[in-house]
Design an enzyme around this catalytic site. Structure first.
Site, mmCIF file in Angstrom:
data_model
loop_
_atom_site.group_PDB
_atom_site.id
_atom_site.type_symbol
_atom_site.label_atom_id
_atom_site.label_comp_id
_atom_site.label_asym_id
_atom_site.label_seq_id
_atom_site.Cartn_x
_atom_site.Cartn_y
_atom_site.Cartn_z
ATOM 1 N N HIS A 3 0.845 -1.208 0.000
ATOM 2 C CA HIS A 3 0.000 0.000 0.000
ATOM 3 C C HIS A 3 0.878 1.255 0.000
ATOM 4 O O HIS A 3 0.623 2.206 -0.723
ATOM 5 C CB HIS A 3 -0.879 0.064 1.262
ATOM 6 C CG HIS A 3 -1.922 -1.006 1.368
ATOM 7 N ND1 HIS A 3 -2.091 -1.752 2.509
ATOM 8 C CD2 HIS A 3 -2.868 -1.418 0.500
ATOM 9 C CE1 HIS A 3 -3.103 -2.597 2.337
ATOM 10 N NE2 HIS A 3 -3.583 -2.413 1.124
ATOM 11 N N SER A 39 -2.982 -7.519 3.348
ATOM 12 C CA SER A 39 -3.170 -7.303 4.789
ATOM 13 C C SER A 39 -3.516 -8.634 5.472
ATOM 14 O O SER A 39 -3.085 -8.895 6.596
ATOM 15 C CB SER A 39 -4.297 -6.299 5.039
ATOM 16 O OG SER A 39 -3.972 -5.050 4.481
#
Ligand code: PNS
Length: 172
Positions: free
Chosen positions: A29, A140
């Site tokens: 990210h 994640s």
């Protein structure tokens, strides 16, 4: 931030939104955030506040971690939204959604989302950035699974996130 006007007379598209769950923010990210921040005057990283999901980190915790890891990027701000993404963009006078693509597996989902958002608001464009190959496998969920079993996530998340994961999984 004042909108600038392009040579065509329409407002220049200088505010972009990078939306996601960010539970938590990973190095993948952050790589997209850094690269997108170079392309736009203002990049808003927007955390989805989804009451139907059970995240590991609260929205405030996710926002704080994002703020911590982007503090050296002056044109990046952190926000959250809880309904349609296009409404959030409208409220910020933004017209561009940034998303990262890691693999062909991401493509179908991303195409569906981009097409839906474009159908909801034809003035909104989704811009895709290819994830750095270094992080093409990273998510994640993978990070949380490794951390849950006390594995080493040092190369996968920024140090602030690593500490937060260690603290989270030693709470139980
Ligand atoms: O990090 P994620 O979970 O892949 O991000 C997905 C996200 C937050 C971008 C997407 O679920 C979203 O925009 N949700 C808001 C609801 C919405 O606008 N839905 C219509 C477009 S699919």
């Amino acid at each position: 931030m004042a909108a600038t006007t392009s040579t065509t007379g329409s407002p220049a598209r200088r505010v972009a939104v990078y939306p996601g769950s960010f539970d938590p923010v990973t190095c993948g990210h952050l790589d997209i955030i850094r690269r997108a921040a170079k392309q736009y005057d203002h990049l808003i990283v927007a955390v989805l506040n989804n009451t139907s999901k059970k995240p590991l980190f609260s929205v405030d915790e996710r926002k704080q971690l994002l703020a911590d890891v982007t503090q050296d990027l002056p044109n990046v701000s952190i926000d959250s939204f809880r309904d349609l993404l296009v409404n959030f963009l409208k409220s910020k006078e933004a017209h561009v959604i940034v998303r990262g693509i890691r693999s062909v597996t991401d493509f179908e989902y991303e195409l569906q989302m981009a097409s839906t958002n474009h159908q909801l608001d034809g003035d909104i464009e989704t811009i895709f950035m290819m994830t750095n190959p270094k992080y093409s496998y990273l998510s994640s969920s993978i990070v949380k699974e490794i951390a849950m079993f006390h594995g080493n996530v040092q190369d996968l998340v920024p140090p602030e996130v690593q500490s937060a994961l260690i603290a989270k999984y030693s709470e139980a």
